[in-house]
Write a protein that holds these residues in place. Sequence first.
Motif, PDB file in Angstrom:
ATOM      1  N   GLU A   1       7.972-117.144  31.607  1.00 23.85           N
ATOM      2  CA  GLU A   1       7.234-117.853  32.652  1.00 23.85           C
ATOM      3  C   GLU A   1       5.847-117.261  32.857  1.00 23.85           C
ATOM      4  O   GLU A   1       4.864-117.983  33.048  1.00 23.85           O
ATOM      5  N   GLU A   2       5.749-115.928  32.826  1.00 24.44           N
ATOM      6  CA  GLU A   2       4.451-115.282  33.017  1.00 24.44           C
ATOM      7  C   GLU A   2       3.511-115.568  31.840  1.00 24.44           C
ATOM      8  O   GLU A   2       2.305-115.758  32.030  1.00 24.44           O
ATOM      9  N   THR A   3       4.066-115.597  30.633  1.00 23.97           N
ATOM     10  CA  THR A   3       3.261-115.897  29.450  1.00 23.97           C
ATOM     11  C   THR A   3       2.726-117.318  29.516  1.00 23.97           C
ATOM     12  O   THR A   3       1.531-117.571  29.272  1.00 23.97           O
ATOM     13  N   LYS A   4       3.593-118.257  29.848  1.00 27.76           N
ATOM     14  CA  LYS A   4       3.195-119.667  29.930  1.00 27.76           C
ATOM     15  C   LYS A   4       2.137-119.874  31.016  1.00 27.76           C
ATOM     16  O   LYS A   4       1.136-120.567  30.810  1.00 27.76           O
ATOM     17  N   LYS A   5       2.348-119.229  32.158  1.00 28.48           N
ATOM     18  CA  LYS A   5       1.405-119.343  33.265  1.00 28.48           C
ATOM     19  C   LYS A   5       0.046-118.752  32.886  1.00 28.48           C
ATOM     20  O   LYS A   5      -1.013-119.335  33.194  1.00 28.48           O
ATOM     21  N   ALA A   6       0.061-117.595  32.222  1.00 23.33           N
ATOM     22  CA  ALA A   6      -1.181-116.928  31.832  1.00 23.33           C
ATOM     23  C   ALA A   6      -1.957-117.760  30.814  1.00 23.33           C
ATOM     24  O   ALA A   6      -3.186-117.877  30.892  1.00 23.33           O
TER      25      ALA A   6
END
Length: 373
Positions: free
Chosen positions: A123-128
């Motif tokens: 989720e953090e990778t996609k958001k970033a």
Amino acid sequence: MRSLFGFYKSEEDTAGATEKTSKDPTPASSPKNRSTDALAVPPVFECDVNVEGPLQEIRPLTDDEKKVFDKIKADVPELIKDLPPVDPEAVKFVDEEIPLDIEDWLTDECIARYVRARKGVYEETKKALRKTIEWRATTRPHAIRPDVVEIENKTGKMYFNGFDKLSRPVIYMYNHKQNTKEADNQIRWVVYTLEMCIRHMRPGVEKVTLAIDATHWGFSNSVYLGTAKKFLDTLANHYPERLGRAVVFMPPRLFVGFYNLVSPFIDPVTKAKVAFINPNSTDDAQAQTDNSSSPWVPIEECFERSKLEKDCYGSWEFQYNHTIYWPAAEKEFAQFKASVVQDKGDKQGQDGDDKNEEVKQAKEETKKGKMDA
């Protein structure tokens, strides 16, 4: 206003610093005393790909990170959907003829960098990634015009020139040559320089090296805390995994003391990229008499002296001359623009050919259907 390391230089500070400098003896081997007969030496933007030698090590993705990578790859159509338009303010600073580059930018290597930077958290990778994609769409960092940031480069306080021992582009930083205070344009200039470096990375190279001359370091010539924070945020959010090494030449004891104070709070991965160098010694334990735990290394670990500027204690006869460097930078940008505009035209032509072929096939199928009827 307090800066990252202290205060901006005042006129009184400048006078005091000048007086102190005039009293301090300068070693004959110092770059300050060398001849300036090499002012016409041009900068180097192209890496010699025929030179044999090691490249930087890029950590392979773990099994868990590979799973996240595959999920992100499947999300690409969603990630690049419904992009915001370019910001009206940003239009003032970019070349509008240069097309948006999201699809070319979002390579497998790019996705892998974000996966590593976000510790493999999906989720953090996609958001970033989406955050950076929107940022690139609204600000067009790859299209910042040279004339916008030329003022920042005039004194040669920071610029891309040449490559280190692992073929990484080198950004030289001479903090004592600071000549501006406008934070937004300073950030634009940093981004412009990074994009320029990235354009000239050979296959297998993804990071840059900073060569920082700390000979003149002091509280009076540091950047504002707000500017430093914005700079670090830009790097962390939009250029993750792009720093290969930050090499500090001749850091004074005050600098080393400050570093030792904050180093326990620095991410271990980032801390491993910091190197201190005393160019007058090849002993990697040099200057440890202050009980420092700082990573002192020999100069040869990071650079070939023949490809390192003399102002950073190498033997390359290069000294920044704006009348030589900037025309070369403008030419580089013009060539980049011509290339991407040509690519866009070729792609549009191919898309048109494909569309025409589809129409032709549809007509033939319709005609065939009527004949069969």
